[in-house]
Design an enzyme around this catalytic site. Structure first.
Site, PDB file in Angstrom:
ATOM      1  N   THR A 188      49.394 -18.492  25.885  1.00 25.11           N
ATOM      2  CA  THR A 188      49.435 -19.674  26.760  1.00 25.11           C
ATOM      3  C   THR A 188      49.763 -20.910  25.929  1.00 25.11           C
ATOM      4  OG1 THR A 188      47.744 -18.681  28.170  1.00 25.11           O
ATOM      5  CG2 THR A 188      48.044 -21.058  28.373  1.00 25.11           C
ATOM      6  N   LYS A 190      41.969 -21.812  18.515  1.00 25.33           N
ATOM      7  CA  LYS A 190      42.768 -21.849  19.728  1.00 25.33           C
ATOM      8  C   LYS A 190      41.922 -22.439  20.865  1.00 25.33           C
ATOM      9  CE  LYS A 190      45.147 -18.340  20.935  1.00 25.33           C
ATOM     10  NZ  LYS A 190      46.117 -19.343  21.429  1.00 25.33           N
ATOM     11  N   GLY A 235      44.361 -25.405  25.346  1.00 24.14           N
ATOM     12  CA  GLY A 235      44.635 -25.323  26.782  1.00 24.14           C
ATOM     13  C   GLY A 235      43.490 -24.683  27.552  1.00 24.14           C
ATOM     14  N   GLU A 266      42.840 -15.184  26.075  1.00 30.81           N
ATOM     15  CA  GLU A 266      43.743 -14.975  24.926  1.00 30.81           C
ATOM     16  C   GLU A 266      43.113 -14.015  23.920  1.00 30.81           C
ATOM     17  OE1 GLU A 266      45.976 -19.340  25.051  1.00 30.81           O
ATOM     18  OE2 GLU A 266      44.231 -19.076  23.769  1.00 30.81           O
TER      19      GLU A 266
HETATM   20  C1  5RP Z   1      45.754 -22.428  24.716  1.00 26.94           C
HETATM   21  C2  5RP Z   1      46.025 -22.229  23.274  1.00 26.94           C
HETATM   22  C3  5RP Z   1      47.377 -22.603  22.779  1.00 26.94           C
HETATM   23  O1  5RP Z   1      47.947 -21.502  22.157  1.00 26.94           O
HETATM   24  C4  5RP Z   1      47.233 -23.725  21.798  1.00 26.94           C
HETATM   25  O2  5RP Z   1      46.560 -24.803  22.422  1.00 26.94           O
HETATM   26  C5  5RP Z   1      48.588 -24.192  21.268  1.00 26.94           C
HETATM   27  O3  5RP Z   1      49.305 -24.808  22.297  1.00 26.94           O
HETATM   28  P1  5RP Z   1      50.766 -25.362  22.112  1.00 26.94           P
HETATM   29  O4  5RP Z   1      51.655 -24.201  21.860  1.00 26.94           O
HETATM   30  O5  5RP Z   1      51.060 -26.057  23.420  1.00 26.94           O
HETATM   31  O6  5RP Z   1      50.761 -26.340  20.961  1.00 26.94           O
HETATM   32  O7  5RP Z   1      45.213 -21.785  22.512  1.00 26.94           O
HETATM   33  O8  5RP Z   1      44.418 -22.128  25.021  1.00 26.94           O
END
Ligand code: 5RP
Length: 227
Positions: free
Chosen positions: A36, A102, A105, A111
């Site tokens: 994600t 992580k 998001g 995940e």
């Molecule tokens: C979501 C995550 C994403 O992988 C992490 O936040 C990185 O996001 P982005 O690719 O938008 O920088 O762990 O839960």
């Protein structure tokens, strides 16, 4: 003067490198695990062009499932598959031993589940995510709503500052607390310690389930970190 490459372009470059890597070993019928975030979105968009060459995708979030489906990729439930050949996802921080933070998001619980179920985990990041030690981003912690206050107190007792993500609900219907101000000197230990708190569903440290390979996008190209 070297032209400035913007962060999203680096995310796209590293995502395309991951698609090349995955495509090289993918058999018809195999399942790909999909993470994600904005880096993974580039991966989804490129992977979808190969949708007739693999069996489908297990997604780590509603948002990624919708993006995959919009491209016509078959999205399957984790409980319906025997194996996931490879899981590809971004990260908020990566340290030299390949442990991750992580959950920027808020999708880290699913995940971690999909990463753990996969035969291989490839993490894709732009170079801004590479750190000497985890912690500056904070550690996202998914919490059952009734335990927000009690878990926040326990997290503060670890020495950090806790902020609740107001108005945010995970795909699992839970809250997210972000633990700030703590240097993560022992990722394995802190991951386990936080998860042992009653009411915690999962935290964003990926130490036990660290990736097999990290691809890092930089203006000089894509390099690899392996644990
Ligand atoms: C979501 C995550 C994403 O992988 C992490 O936040 C990185 O996001 P982005 O690719 O938008 O920088 O762990 O839960």
């Amino acid at each position: 003067m070297t032209p400035r490459v913007d962060q999203d372009e680096l995310k796209r470059t590293v995502a395309l490198a991951a698609v090349d890597l995955v495509a090289a070993s993918l058999d018809a019928g195999q399942i790909v695990g999909v993470g994600t975030g904005s880096t993974t979105n580039h991966f989804i968009d490129a992977l979808a062009k190969l949708k007739d060459r693999f069996g489908g995708a297990v997604s780590s979030s509603v948002a990624s499932a919708q993006r995959l489906a919009a491209h016509g990729v078959r999205v399957v439930d984790l409980n319906e598959v025997d194996a996931i050949a490879v899981y590809v996802d971004g990260a908020d921080e990566v340290e030299p031993g390949s442990a991750l933070v992580k959950g920027g998001g808020g999708a880290h619980t699913r995940e971690k589940i999909v990463a753990a179920a996969a035969d291989r985990f490839i993490c894709i990041v732009d170079e801004s995510k590479v750190v000497d030690e985890l912690g500056a981003f904070g550690v996202p912690v998914e919490v059952v709503p009734m335990a927000r206050r009690s878990v926040a107190a326990r997290l503060r007792a670890l020495g950090g500052d806790v902020r609740e993500r107001r108005g945010f609900v995970t795909d699992n219907g839970n809250a997210v607390l972000d633990l700030h101000g703590l240097a993560v000197t022992d990722p394995d230990g802190l991951e386990a310690r936080i998860n042992n708190l009653a009411g915690v569903v999962e935290n964003g440290i990926f130490a036990v389930n660290r990736p097999d390979l990290v691809l890092v996008g930089s203006p000089d190209g894509v390099r690899e970190i392996a644990p």
